[in-house]
Design an enzyme around this catalytic site. Sequence first.
Site, PDB file in Angstrom:
ATOM      1  CD  GLN A  17      -3.741   7.706   0.888  1.00 34.85           C
ATOM      2  OE1 GLN A  17      -4.090   8.154  -0.194  1.00 34.85           O
ATOM      3  NE2 GLN A  17      -2.548   7.161   1.088  1.00 34.85           N
ATOM      4  CD  GLU A  23       9.886  -1.267  -5.806  1.00 34.64           C
ATOM      5  OE1 GLU A  23      10.291  -0.094  -5.768  1.00 34.64           O
ATOM      6  OE2 GLU A  23       8.796  -1.620  -5.283  1.00 34.64           O
ATOM      7  CD  GLU A  42       7.057  10.842   0.536  1.00 30.86           C
ATOM      8  OE1 GLU A  42       6.381  10.581  -0.485  1.00 30.86           O
ATOM      9  OE2 GLU A  42       6.539  11.194   1.614  1.00 30.86           O
ATOM     10  CD  GLU A  75       1.028  12.549  -5.523  1.00 32.10           C
ATOM     11  OE1 GLU A  75       2.277  12.437  -5.480  1.00 32.10           O
ATOM     12  OE2 GLU A  75       0.338  12.840  -4.540  1.00 32.10           O
TER      13      GLU A  75
END
Length: 535
Positions: free
Chosen positions: A158, A243, A266, A257
């Site tokens: 991160q 989801e 990805e 992002e």
Amino acid sequence: MVDSVAQFHNHRDFTLASVTEISSPSSPSSPATARFSDDGSTAELRIQHESHQLPLHVDLQTAQLFKLGPVRSVCLLEGSHTGKETSYSKGVTIQFKNEEESDAFHCVFQKVKKKFNVQGGYLPNGTDVITSTSKFDQKIESSSAKMYFHYYGQLLHQQNMLQDYVRTGSYYAAVMENRTDFVGRVVVDVGAGSGILSLFAAQAGAKHVYAVEASEMAGYAQKLIAGNPLLGQRITVIKGKVEDVELPEKADILISEPMGTLLVNERMLESYVIARDRFLSPNGKMFPTVGRIHMAPFSDEYLFVEMANKSMFWQQQNYYGVDLTPLHGTAFQGYFSQPVVDAFDPRLLIAPSMFHVIDFTKIKEEELYEIDIPLRFISNVGARVHGLACWFDVLFNGSTVQRWLTTAPGSPTTHWYQLRCVLSQPIYVMAGQEITGRLHLIAHNAQSYTIYLTLSAKSWGPGAEQGGILQTSSCKLDLKEPYYRMSQPQAYPLTQDQPLLSTQDIHIQSEDLDELMQQPSPNSCAHIDSRMKNA
């Protein structure tokens, strides 16, 4: 080639090189056609031999498909259950014309099978079955997902993204310059990570922000947000996949992002689109709004020699008494199957770039399963073409300011760098010569894409209009396994008539924004004059 998997309607047709029954391996194989169909109650694959034989009907609810090699697969047709195991008494081996056809056939097979199961098929006892498996889990290999969420659950990764000041600064500017889009609005942060974008949205005056994060980073995000109480009281962290999770209200804005290498790596763009369909209110906004993949042919002799020399190790004929040369060819192709990720000098580009548009507000999730881009360039110089260079940019289409985030060569470097697909067999072109080809991306279950690239040089000079293709070179690459070549571009001396490529040169001008936003198809392909010059 069949139509895109993303545009599934009632059937898909394939031409198979040969089909042979497993129960009769000595029987002659013959070419065949295959068609997928779905009438709402059954999902079926129909294989018709070119000979007079009766067609073979395959029930996709029970059939299984396995790869035996790059262009060879086996389809097991009829099974019987004995305890915990299933035995199959019938099947066929299928030979495809090439790897691309094989990959597409497998993709459609799984897509139709899963679509049938999700919508509800019929078991022998007549009971409706609806899968309880997450949509994400259906299409992504569990080991890949585990590694993915482990990676993004670590603070050091991160930090790497937060310290990309082009990335983070562009998001901050896009939000703050468009406060009117956030004040008093409900925001959903898709894949929130550390929660930094949620905090930006709260700073801009959002009424409430739902930060959805599936990895263990959700705990760190909660801690960071709690440490900023004036903002944190309007932010709720939800651990889970977009989801799967449920939210108490619709969102006015999605912020995320979701970009990976080459924009699509990805496969998080699919989650961003799913979040749009599940959570975004009509006429809601998405930050970012549009993405574009830019492409241009390049010439880089140093890179080509570097990659070719990697396989020299396998040319040793006496390595501790062992001849390694039988593996040299395989090693050579293996190195060229890796896309190169680095920052390169834009003067290596030999033609103006073109771009492919993905409109996040309109594209369907399934349209991201397969991306097919026709290529056409006019070379500025005579050179050896070593492959295709790619980068991307995204647009934050705010009500007040339209801001671009670009990863273009010549612009400040980001953690995405740029990507180059290198041909193991370069092609030669003259100044003014046309280069055509195709960039074809097919998604796979390791959260990435297989890249198929073809570049061709057409005839040049008097009578060229009667000529055809002079040279063609192709390659297959795995976007999941790039070669990270982090050397910075060489500082070549400049001449007065050879300026560095500016940000304005590499992406569309602001006055062209309306034209871009009004393009009829979210996957349309357009050319852009980048006014590039070469050394």
